[in-house]
Every structure is written in C-alpha cells, then in structure tokens.
Write an enzyme that holds these catalytic residues in place. Structure first.
Site, PDB file in Angstrom:
ATOM      1  N   ILE A   9       0.813  -1.167  -0.115  1.00  0.00           N
ATOM      2  CA  ILE A   9      -0.024  -0.147  -0.013  1.00  0.00           C
ATOM      3  C   ILE A   9       0.869   1.276  -0.051  1.00  0.00           C
ATOM      4  CG2 ILE A   9      -2.036   1.107   1.217  1.00  0.00           C
ATOM      5  CD1 ILE A   9      -2.952  -1.456   2.256  1.00  0.00           C
ATOM      6  N   ASP A 109      -8.189   6.918  10.033  1.00  0.00           N
ATOM      7  CA  ASP A 109      -9.276   5.986   9.291  1.00  0.00           C
ATOM      8  C   ASP A 109      -9.409   4.825  10.280  1.00  0.00           C
ATOM      9  OD1 ASP A 109     -11.044   5.114   7.079  1.00  0.00           O
ATOM     10  OD2 ASP A 109      -9.640   3.552   6.988  1.00  0.00           O
ATOM     11  N   GLU A 114     -11.943   0.617  18.519  1.00  0.00           N
ATOM     12  CA  GLU A 114     -12.639   0.473  17.408  1.00  0.00           C
ATOM     13  C   GLU A 114     -13.931  -0.380  17.083  1.00  0.00           C
ATOM     14  OE1 GLU A 114     -10.179   1.194  13.836  1.00  0.00           O
ATOM     15  OE2 GLU A 114     -11.487  -0.227  12.694  1.00  0.00           O
ATOM     16  N   HIS A 133     -12.836   3.417   9.092  1.00  0.00           N
ATOM     17  CA  HIS A 133     -12.086   2.358   8.605  1.00  0.00           C
ATOM     18  C   HIS A 133     -12.612   1.713   7.101  1.00  0.00           C
ATOM     19  CE1 HIS A 133      -9.533  -1.093  10.017  1.00  0.00           C
ATOM     20  NE2 HIS A 133      -9.354  -1.132   8.740  1.00  0.00           N
TER      21      HIS A 133
HETATM   22  N1  LIG Z   1      -7.487   1.401   7.056  1.00  0.00           N
HETATM   23  C1  LIG Z   1      -7.738   0.229   6.106  1.00  0.00           C
HETATM   24  O1  LIG Z   1      -8.935   0.141   5.609  1.00  0.00           O
HETATM   25  C2  LIG Z   1      -6.649  -0.685   5.648  1.00  0.00           C
HETATM   26  C3  LIG Z   1      -6.761  -1.324   4.646  1.00  0.00           C
HETATM   27  C4  LIG Z   1      -5.740  -2.177   4.364  1.00  0.00           C
HETATM   28  C5  LIG Z   1      -4.667  -2.120   5.131  1.00  0.00           C
HETATM   29  N2  LIG Z   1      -4.446  -1.414   6.361  1.00  0.00           N
HETATM   30  C6  LIG Z   1      -3.220  -1.466   7.149  1.00  0.00           C
HETATM   31  O2  LIG Z   1      -2.084  -1.237   6.183  1.00  0.00           O
HETATM   32  C7  LIG Z   1      -1.237  -2.221   6.786  1.00  0.00           C
HETATM   33  C8  LIG Z   1      -0.099  -2.065   5.674  1.00  0.00           C
HETATM   34  O3  LIG Z   1      -0.566  -3.036   4.495  1.00  0.00           O
HETATM   35  P1  LIG Z   1       0.283  -3.632   3.216  1.00  0.00           P
HETATM   36  O4  LIG Z   1      -0.682  -4.459   2.520  1.00  0.00           O
HETATM   37  O5  LIG Z   1       1.000  -2.200   2.482  1.00  0.00           O
HETATM   38  O6  LIG Z   1       1.551  -4.581   4.163  1.00  0.00           O
HETATM   39  P2  LIG Z   1       2.736  -5.010   3.679  1.00  0.00           P
HETATM   40  O7  LIG Z   1       2.647  -5.019   2.160  1.00  0.00           O
HETATM   41  O8  LIG Z   1       2.956  -5.935   4.294  1.00  0.00           O
HETATM   42  O9  LIG Z   1       3.829  -3.918   4.181  1.00  0.00           O
HETATM   43  C9  LIG Z   1       3.930  -3.603   5.308  1.00  0.00           C
HETATM   44  C10 LIG Z   1       5.082  -2.372   5.650  1.00  0.00           C
HETATM   45  O10 LIG Z   1       5.361  -2.082   6.901  1.00  0.00           O
HETATM   46  C11 LIG Z   1       6.697  -2.087   7.238  1.00  0.00           C
HETATM   47  N3  LIG Z   1       6.743  -2.401   8.551  1.00  0.00           N
HETATM   48  C12 LIG Z   1       6.468  -3.508   9.306  1.00  0.00           C
HETATM   49  N4  LIG Z   1       6.509  -3.684  10.656  1.00  0.00           N
HETATM   50  C13 LIG Z   1       7.431  -2.642  10.618  1.00  0.00           C
HETATM   51  C14 LIG Z   1       7.755  -1.825  11.856  1.00  0.00           C
HETATM   52  N5  LIG Z   1       7.981  -2.470  13.062  1.00  0.00           N
HETATM   53  N6  LIG Z   1       8.393  -0.484  11.748  1.00  0.00           N
HETATM   54  C15 LIG Z   1       8.334   0.046  10.387  1.00  0.00           C
HETATM   55  N7  LIG Z   1       7.836  -0.505   9.397  1.00  0.00           N
HETATM   56  C16 LIG Z   1       7.185  -1.813   9.584  1.00  0.00           C
HETATM   57  C17 LIG Z   1       7.346  -3.436   6.425  1.00  0.00           C
HETATM   58  O11 LIG Z   1       8.507  -3.277   6.515  1.00  0.00           O
HETATM   59  P3  LIG Z   1       9.438  -4.142   5.586  1.00  0.00           P
HETATM   60  O12 LIG Z   1       9.335  -3.678   3.880  1.00  0.00           O
HETATM   61  O13 LIG Z   1      10.906  -3.852   5.761  1.00  0.00           O
HETATM   62  O14 LIG Z   1       9.221  -5.532   5.828  1.00  0.00           O
HETATM   63  C18 LIG Z   1       6.288  -2.843   5.041  1.00  0.00           C
HETATM   64  O15 LIG Z   1       7.307  -1.887   4.464  1.00  0.00           O
HETATM   65  C19 LIG Z   1      -1.854  -3.455   6.920  1.00  0.00           C
HETATM   66  O16 LIG Z   1      -1.033  -4.113   7.923  1.00  0.00           O
HETATM   67  C20 LIG Z   1      -3.271  -2.965   7.736  1.00  0.00           C
HETATM   68  O17 LIG Z   1      -2.791  -2.571   9.222  1.00  0.00           O
HETATM   69  C21 LIG Z   1      -5.390  -0.717   6.522  1.00  0.00           C
END
Ligand SMILES: NC(=O)c1ccc[n+]([C@@H]2O[C@H](COP(=O)([O-])OP(=O)(O)OC[C@H]3O[C@@H](n4cnc5c(N)ncnc54)[C@H](OP(=O)(O)O)[C@@H]3O)[C@@H](O)[C@H]2O)c1
Length: 170
Positions: A9, A109, A114, A133
C-alpha cells in the site's frame, strides 16, 4: 511526506502521488536502496523534516504505540498525521493531547478502540478528520480484487510464484 511502512500500500500511495511532485521519504523495518528506504530506527530524525506523516504498516508488538507523545512532539508545527494502518499504533491519549494543543492535525481511518464509542475524547478533538475504517473501500475495490485473484489463480495453476503471500500480523 513520510511514508511509515513501504509495503504494497505504501508503494501504491507513492505511485499515486508522483503526478503531484510530492517529496517522499520512506521508512520500513529495514533499510534498503532504489528507492531509498530508511530503517524504523531512523524515524526520530525524519519526523521533523516532513509536513505529512502517513502510517501504513501492520499492527504488531513492535508497532504498538509507535507514535506516542515524544514522537508526535517531533513533528513539525501544524503537520498532518494520517493513520490508515491500525488504531493502537498511535497512543490515543497522546493524540488527543497533540490535537487539542494545536501542535498537529490528523486524519485517521482507524482508532483505538474501534469502533470509537460515543463520548470518546477523539470525537470532540479539533484539527481531526475521522473516517470509519473505510480506507480500502472504493468503487474500484471489487474489479481490482477480482483481477488480483484471477492473476493469482493463473499463477497457482501454472506453478508460478504467487504475488500476494499472507504474512502474520495482529
Ligand atoms: N485502513 C484500512 O482500511 C486498511 C486497509 C488495508 C490495510 N491497512 C493496514 O495497512 C497495513 C499495511 O498494508 P500493506 O498491504 O502495505 O502491508 P505490507 O505489504 O506487508 O507492508 C508492510 C510495511 O510495513 C513495514 N513494517 C512492518 N513492521 C514495521 C515496523 N515495526 N516498523 C516500521 N515498518 C514496519 C514493512 O517493512 P519491510 O518492508 O521492511 O518488511 C513494510 O514496508 C496493514 O497491515 C493494515 O494494518 C489498513
């Protein structure tokens, strides 16, 4: 702008911002190059440099309360915090205080707890936009999801590596 989380994302947010010529800094768990991504250990030195901080990382033991009073105080006066990740990544009391003091603005969001109960202090905070959300919701969601699922099925049938492997998070 600082993207905290540079996964699927975070990269897509950056792609969408390219036409607006936004200068983007990126943070993930570990540092890398091309493009330059800073390790989360660099967060404190990056926060004062940006006008917008976007949280888009998973909620884990490491990210719980990642943004408390100390880190919110490192943000520029009037900067915008966007939490599109998970509520507990930002400490609720610290956020309420930072918003009331006029130090920062926020668009969230997600909340902790929540859904946000009636009478919760966040409801009456100034400088705050709350959405329920729905960050993932758009009219494009279903067609995109079907395209991704169909692509994965084709790869699975052909024995090719999949593009969307599930990783454990809270
Ligand atoms: N609001 C909504 O409706 C909604 C919808 C979808 C998702 N989300 C949230 O968005 C998050 C991210 O989604 P995604 O699909 O982009 O996930 P993703 O592809 O797994 O990417 C997660 C990113 O977060 C980084 N990360 C993980 N742990 C960390 C830490 N301790 N400190 C700093 N960075 C860290 C990872 O680092 P590395 O690259 O180094 O591994 C990666 O760059 C989801 O986990 C979810 O909580 C929210």
């Amino acid at each position: 702008m600082l993207l905290v989380g540079y996964g699927s994302i975070g990269k897509e947010i950056e792609r969408m911002l390219v036409p607006f010529q936004v200068n983007i800094l990126r943070v993930a768990r570990s540092a890398r190059t091309q493009p330059e991504v800073y390790a989360v250990s660099e967060l404190d030195s990056l926060l004062p440099q940006v006008e917008v901080v976007v949280l888009i990382l998973p909620f884990t033991d490491e990210t719980r309360g990642l943004f408390g009073s100390r880190r919110l105080a490192l943000m520029q006066q009037g900067a915008l915090l966007v939490n599109a990740a998970r509520g507990p990544i930002v400490q609720p009391d610290a956020l309420v205080e930072a918003l009331h003091s006029g130090r920062i603005r926020a668009a969230i969001d997600v909340t902790d707890p929540e859904p946000l109960p009636e009478g919760h202090p966040l409801w009456s905070c100034p400088n705050l936009l709350i959405t329920p959300h729905i960050g993932g919701s758009s009219v494009q969601f279903t067609p995109r999801a079907l395209r991704i699922a169909a692509g994965e099925l084709h790869r699975y049938i052909k024995g090719e590596p999949l593009q969307n492997m599930v990783q454990m998070a809270i």
